[in-house]
Design an enzyme around this catalytic site. Structure first.
Site, PDB file in Angstrom:
ATOM      1  N   PRO A 256     -22.022  -6.999  23.040  1.00 21.40           N
ATOM      2  CA  PRO A 256     -22.236  -8.380  23.490  1.00 21.40           C
ATOM      3  C   PRO A 256     -21.818  -8.621  24.935  1.00 21.40           C
ATOM      4  CG  PRO A 256     -21.363  -8.373  21.261  1.00 21.40           C
ATOM      5  CD  PRO A 256     -21.325  -6.957  21.740  1.00 21.40           C
ATOM      6  N   CYS A 257     -22.640  -9.402  25.648  1.00 18.94           N
ATOM      7  CA  CYS A 257     -22.387  -9.637  27.072  1.00 18.94           C
ATOM      8  C   CYS A 257     -21.636 -10.931  27.391  1.00 18.94           C
ATOM      9  CB  CYS A 257     -23.711  -9.625  27.846  1.00 18.94           C
ATOM     10  SG  CYS A 257     -24.866 -10.918  27.359  1.00 18.94           S
ATOM     11  N   PRO A 258     -21.576 -11.955  26.497  1.00 20.25           N
ATOM     12  CA  PRO A 258     -20.896 -13.197  26.885  1.00 20.25           C
ATOM     13  C   PRO A 258     -19.474 -13.043  27.406  1.00 20.25           C
ATOM     14  CG  PRO A 258     -22.172 -13.578  24.893  1.00 20.25           C
ATOM     15  CD  PRO A 258     -22.233 -12.093  25.175  1.00 20.25           C
TER      16      PRO A 258
ATOM     17  N   PHE B  11     -18.384 -11.188  29.587  1.00 21.01           N
ATOM     18  CA  PHE B  11     -18.386 -10.766  30.982  1.00 21.01           C
ATOM     19  C   PHE B  11     -19.401 -11.507  31.853  1.00 21.01           C
ATOM     20  CE2 PHE B  11     -17.570  -7.107  28.155  1.00 21.01           C
ATOM     21  CZ  PHE B  11     -16.229  -6.907  28.449  1.00 21.01           C
TER      22      PHE B  11
END
Length: 416
Positions: free
Chosen positions: A77-79, A81
């Protein structure tokens, strides 16, 4: 012929999976939380083994069953960063990057491939990155970070991805980041045929106006509304390409269609967005679910051509293609390194000697504040200048008592 297998975590709808398949990897397992994305994987590759559920739960899969697999890959998951978010990093319940690094210690793959958003490359996460490199080194891997632009690999959009590749020491000298392609199509060149598919007379003129690559496709999350092409700045960029970014169309413009007054142009369909994301005749794929579900799957994917290019570089390293090169390790955060290597408290003078230049008090405070978001930092202010001691990493790395589990269960319905 040699056979190389991959276990893919957080597989999504298959962008990375398809690219790695093109590079020559066979899927031993794909793990994904979203049921619609799993349906997409099943629909396109019925023979693949797909596990639905929380990737960090042994109720979903047992990592030890795949010990020694050639490649462990994932787009975690990217949220935690993303620049557009709060950049909570290690304290975000969705952060699985550090856990995936620890997973390499259980699975013991020949190589590790993880990708995330550009935000992870920023100064805010220098200590986090240094921790990842140090941990992989302790597990016996040589690791490389690189910011890759999707547009360098034939994908007609601005989509920077920060990619980590780690290999065993015998393979690492043969790894080279993939070379960019010679030419990338514009949006008009990439999807002009789709825009004209229902006979719209304005398609050719529209394609000439859409004469650049697209801004980054934004997939969005379950907690937000329906599909659209991104925040305000992205919508302005789309408008300059004569695209209405306020939503996604069900179909291409029909014969005789006109653009409503005040609109920059037609909306894109999911098929058009997929083409801009890198799916094409060379990367054929279908998506399960309704329009918004399809759009999210497409928008959150790792573009298949980029995954294929990186996968091919890993494959060449496995096969020892080319001339081996010795690589010097890149230091991301010397202050973190000194704290990690020192027992007890580290003084200001020790930090200055390690960094090799004077550090003003405000800069030191700022650096410690950034580190303190991902690590426990103890401060001793008994002396004129404070001293610092590095404590535990805040991130989830598999702890049974970590806050991540409770938060994950609380917010699971909106995690994507």
């Amino acid at each position: 012929m040699d056979s190389f297998e991959v276990v893919e975590i957080c597989a999504g709808a298959g962008g990375q999976a398809l690219g790695l398949e093109k590079a020559g990897f066979e899927h031993a397992l794909a793990v994904e939380l979203d049921r619609n994305a799993c349906d997409t994987l099943h629909e396109n590759r019925p023979a693949w083994k797909v596990a639905l559920g929380d990737v960090a739960s042994e109720d979903t899969w047992k990592p030890s069953d795949y010990e020694g697999v050639d490649l462990l890959a994932g787009g975690v998951p990217c949220p935690p960063f993303t620049i557009a978010g709060k950049q909570l990093g290690a304290t975000d319940e969705r952060d699985l990057f550090a856990w995936a690094v620890e997973l390499a210690g259980t699975v013991r793959p020949r190589a590790l491939l993880l990708e995330n958003v550009r935000g992870l490359s920023m100064p805010r996460f220098a200590g986090y990155r240094q921790h990842v490199l140090d941990r992989l080194a302790s597990l016996g891997y040589v690791a490389f970070w690189q910011l890759l632009q999707a547009s360098d690999y034939g994908v007609p959009q601005l989509r920077p991805r920060f990619v980590l590749v780690a290999l065993r020491p015998e393979d690492a000298p043969y790894f080279q980041w993939p070379e960019p392609v010679e030419q990338t199509p514009t949006v008009g060149e990439a999807i002009g045929d789709l825009m004209a598919s229902n006979g719209w007379e304005g398609a050719k003129a529209w394609a000439k106006r859409a004469n650049r690559i697209a801004p980054t496709i934004v997939g969005g999350s379950k907690k937000h509304g329906g599909a659209d092409l991104g925040p305000t700045r992205a919508k302005r960029a789309w408008a300059e390409l004569s695209v209405d970014a306020l939503g996604v169309a069900d179909e291409a413009p029909m014969r005789g269609a006109t653009i409503p007054e005040g609109k920059p142009g037609p909306k894109l369909t999911c098929e058009m967005v997929a083409r801009i994301q890198g799916w094409s005749d060379d990367y054929e794929w279908t998506f399960s679910g309704r329009k918004t579900t399809k759009y999210r799957q497409i928008g959150n994917a790792f573009p298949p051509p980029v995954a294929a290019a990186v996968g091919q570089s890993i494959m060449r390293a496995f096969k020892r293609v080319g001339v081996p090169q010795q690589r010097e390790s890149v230091e991301h955060d010397p202050i973190y390194r000194v704290l990690r290597e020192t027992d007890g408290f580290v003084t200001y003078n020790q930090l200055v000697r390690a960094v090799g230049r004077p550090i003003e008090a405000p800069e030191l405070e700022r650096r410690m504040s950034l580190l303190g978001q991902d690590f426990h930092i103890e401060v001793n202010e008994d002396k004129t200048l404070p001293a610092y001691k590095l404590g535990d990493f805040r991130a989830f790395v598999g702890q049974q008592d970590h806050d991540r589990h409770e938060l994950f269960m609380k917010y699971q319905a909106r995690i994507s």
